[in-house]
Write a protein that holds these residues in place. Structure first.
Motif, PDB file in Angstrom:
ATOM      1  N   LEU A 164      39.817   3.985  42.069  1.00 56.98           N
ATOM      2  CA  LEU A 164      41.073   3.804  42.776  1.00 56.98           C
ATOM      3  C   LEU A 164      42.242   4.268  41.912  1.00 56.98           C
ATOM      4  O   LEU A 164      43.120   5.004  42.375  1.00 56.98           O
ATOM      5  N   VAL A 165      42.254   3.873  40.660  1.00 53.07           N
ATOM      6  CA  VAL A 165      43.315   4.307  39.739  1.00 53.07           C
ATOM      7  C   VAL A 165      43.269   5.823  39.541  1.00 53.07           C
ATOM      8  O   VAL A 165      44.305   6.495  39.531  1.00 53.07           O
ATOM      9  N   GLU A 166      42.071   6.353  39.441  1.00 50.96           N
ATOM     10  CA  GLU A 166      41.914   7.802  39.245  1.00 50.96           C
ATOM     11  C   GLU A 166      42.534   8.576  40.403  1.00 50.96           C
ATOM     12  O   GLU A 166      43.269   9.548  40.192  1.00 50.96           O
ATOM     13  N   GLN A 167      42.262   8.147  41.633  1.00 46.79           N
ATOM     14  CA  GLN A 167      42.783   8.887  42.782  1.00 46.79           C
ATOM     15  C   GLN A 167      44.277   8.666  42.976  1.00 46.79           C
ATOM     16  O   GLN A 167      44.992   9.572  43.401  1.00 46.79           O
ATOM     17  N   ALA A 168      44.766   7.465  42.664  1.00 57.06           N
ATOM     18  CA  ALA A 168      46.205   7.222  42.745  1.00 57.06           C
ATOM     19  C   ALA A 168      46.946   8.070  41.713  1.00 57.06           C
ATOM     20  O   ALA A 168      47.998   8.653  42.002  1.00 57.06           O
ATOM     21  N   THR A 169      46.392   8.155  40.513  1.00 60.65           N
ATOM     22  CA  THR A 169      47.011   8.962  39.460  1.00 60.65           C
ATOM     23  C   THR A 169      46.979  10.440  39.820  1.00 60.65           C
ATOM     24  O   THR A 169      47.936  11.187  39.552  1.00 60.65           O
TER      25      THR A 169
END
Length: 299
Positions: free
Chosen positions: A230-235
């Motif tokens: 989730l953090v990877e795609q938001a970033t």
């Protein structure tokens, strides 16, 4: 002491706003805040060192007038965050196409112009179900906030809701998406970034028999520690935004689980609730991010 205007609206009585939580940390860093409605007349923006767009949640009622106010701010000596170029780009949800071109996964979307002198028919909307290969649709304006004029539609409801849909989009460009069942079964994730740095995350779920996750519509909130994907795609989304423009002061990235990954619902860069109430340190992080940016500008 420097002065910062917090851009809002005439009345927030029907909304949940947490921007008062940034007043003390900003004051501790040498910035005095004053809330100003974007509809206020005869404001001298030169009286402020900076203006932060925060809660003008009725801007979609007159987007051209809202943009004119932002133009006046940018023409003054005050520094605007997020800036006018970002707002112009983000105000129409067709900006999502730019992010998709930069590798961001989106919810499948059909883009349509306002109806003007024509009317949608049952056959038109039936074709949307076929094109998106789904049993439920979301139809919403391309310029919108607060889930206003947003329709959750099943095929057997087309005839009943058609007059309201035609009325809503007579003068509004609109978009059509499959209803994402995971919004009900799991929720919508929001990750918050200040000056490009991750701050906190929440999970928003709608009340029973609804699809809207906003608090004003009964949505429920929970602070979460987001999983790595989730953090990877938001970033990745934030990096794509920075390719289009400079890194914004604040961004809220809304995602929903989509198979083995997450799909972007929206990247909110104009007036998102930043839910400072959901993380005790978030207001201080925001204040520090703002002051860091202002120091770079020697404000």
């Amino acid at each position: 002491m420097k002065k910062c205007a917090i851009l809002s609206m005439d009345c927030l009585d029907d909304f949940e706003s947490y921007d008062t939580l940034i007043e003390a940390p900003l004051l501790a860093l040498g910035w005095q805040t004053e809330t100003v409605s974007w509809r206020s007349k005869n404001v001298d923006w030169n009286n402020y060192h900076a203006v932060i767009i925060r809660t003008p949640w009725d801007y979609q009622d007159d987007a051209p007038a809202f943009l004119r106010v932002l133009e006046q701010i940018e023409q003054s000596s005050a520094h605007l965050e997020n800036n006018l170029n970002i707002v112009r780009w983000n105000i129409d949800k067709i900006y999502l196409q730019d992010l998709e071109k930069n590798g961001v996964t989106l919810v499948p979307t059909l883009w349509h112009q306002r109806l003007t002198d024509k009317q949608l028919t049952c056959d038109n909307i039936t074709s949307y179900f076929a094109q998106l290969n789904c049993q439920q649709l979301i139809i919403k304006p391309r310029i919108s906030a607060n889930a206003d004029n947003t329709f959750w539609l099943k095929e057997n409801e087309i005839a009943v809701k058609l007059p309201a849909i035609n009325s809503a989009f007579a003068n509004r460009d609109y978009m059509v998406q499959p209803f994402m069942e995971n919004i009900i079964t799991e929720g919508e994730y929001s990750l918050f970034y200040f000056n490009g740095q991750y701050s906190h995350a929440i999970l928003k779920t709608p009340k029973n028999d609804d699809f809207r996750v906003q608090e004003e519509h009964g949505g429920r909130l929970a602070a979460i520690a987001p999983e790595a994907k989730l953090v990877e795609q938001a970033t990745q989304c934030l990096d794509a935004i920075a390719k289009q423009h400079q890194m914004p002061l604040y961004a809220r990235v809304d995602l929903v689980r989509f198979g083995e990954q997450f799909a972007l619902m929206e990247a909110e860069l104009i007036e998102p609730s930043l839910y400072f109430n959901m993380d005790n340190q978030s207001a201080e992080r925001f204040a520090q991010a703002f002051v860091t940016r202002m120091n770079r500008l020697s404000l």
